[in-house]
Design an enzyme around this catalytic site. Structure first.
Site, mmCIF file in Angstrom:
data_model
loop_
_atom_site.group_PDB
_atom_site.id
_atom_site.type_symbol
_atom_site.label_atom_id
_atom_site.label_comp_id
_atom_site.label_asym_id
_atom_site.label_seq_id
_atom_site.Cartn_x
_atom_site.Cartn_y
_atom_site.Cartn_z
ATOM 1 N N SER A 1 0.596 -1.320 -0.277
ATOM 2 C CA SER A 1 -0.225 0.310 0.067
ATOM 3 C C SER A 1 0.636 1.007 0.170
ATOM 4 C CB SER A 1 -1.075 -0.494 1.233
ATOM 5 O OG SER A 1 -1.462 0.675 1.870
ATOM 6 N N TYR B 1 -2.089 -0.420 10.290
ATOM 7 C CA TYR B 1 -2.010 -0.617 9.301
ATOM 8 C C TYR B 1 -0.854 -0.761 8.164
ATOM 9 C CZ TYR B 1 -4.069 -0.585 4.283
ATOM 10 O OH TYR B 1 -3.611 -1.704 2.735
#
Ligand code: NAP
Length: 234
Positions: free
Chosen positions: A134, A147
């Site tokens: 990501s 995250y």
């Protein structure tokens, strides 16, 4: 007459929906596909949409179940780790130990375990491992600690693996920006913003990027790639 060559084999985790599903459909044009997921009906739907596919059913945090699902895979050409969770959106001050553990378990330990179990099969075919990372694996913004930390760890896992397996297995990390899936919809709700899928990457855009890594000649490898939505001129 020569025997027709078997298609190469790809295993894609998190392929029941979202980005993983789009990758399964993209690679299904050229590969036999093992469709990873926990939801039997959703996985069966993806399997039935592909010319040559089978389910790979397991909760990836259950090491015994994963080892059982891997039994019998002797050669594997492509392993794509797409399964992942957002885990927690909010300040460090509020993130619980359980949220940290669960997120690291799914986003880091599960791909490490599955890679370890399948390395002999990947080495046997000179295979490729693709990690869906990501933008959060490169920059950690406020609210994204859990995250982002898991995705930074995933970058480290991929980088170490690439060096260890050089000459045997290729390793590619892909860092997509916001992509229109259920995960992004839930994240936008948690951020208190509106969900605008037309402004994001599509799962198919990300799948096309995986295709780039898969289609490279044996003499070339793609270490990492960051992709973002391109503004459309109106
Ligand atoms: P998604 O739509 O929420 O799908 C997540 C997938 O992961 C589902 O197939 C889910 O299976 C599977 N999964 C979750 N926990 C699992 C577990 N314990 N065992 C087995 N499978 C599990 O997510 P997505 O948006 O497609 O994201 C795919 C990947 O891209 C993730 O790694 C994510 O971090 C990354 N990414 C996403 C975005 C974005 O904006 N969407 C941006 C950058 C990177 P079930 O159906 O069984 O729950």
């Amino acid at each position: 007459m020569s025997t027709p060559r078997m298609k190469p084999l790809a295993l894609i985790t998190g392929a029941s929906r979202g980005i993983g599903r789009a990758i399964a459909i993209e690679l299904g044009r050229t590969h036999r596909v093992l469709v990873g997921g926990r939801d039997e009906a959703a996985v069966a739907e993806v399997v039935s949409a592909l010319p040559d596919a089978a389910p790979f059913l397991a909760d990836l945090t259950d090491e015994e179940a994963v080892a059982a699902a891997c039994a019998g895979i002797e050669r594997l050409d492509v392993l794509v780790h797409s399964a992942g969770v957002m885990g927690h959106y909010g300040p460090v001050a509020e993130a619980t130990g359980e949220q940290w553990r669960r997120t690291m378990d799914v986003n880091v330990i599960a791909p490490a375990t599955l890679t370890r179990l399948l390395l002999p099969a990947l080495r046997a075919s000179g295979g490729l491992v693709v990690f869906l990372n990501s933008g959060a694996g490169l920059t950690a913004h406020p609210g994204w600690s859990v995250y982002a930390a898991s995705k930074f760890a995933l970058t480290a896992l991929a980088d170490a693996l690439r060096g260890e397996e050089a000459g045997r297995v290729k390793v590619t990390t892909i860092h997509p920006g916001r992509t229109a899936t259920a995960m992004q919809e839930a994240l936008r709700a948690a951020e208190g913003g509106s969900y605008e899928p037309e402004s994001y990457l599509s799962p198919e855009d990300v799948a096309r990027t995986v295709r780039l890594a898969v289609d490279l000649p044996p003499s070339a490898s793609l270490s990492s790639l960051r992709i973002a939505p391109a503004p459309v001129r109106r």
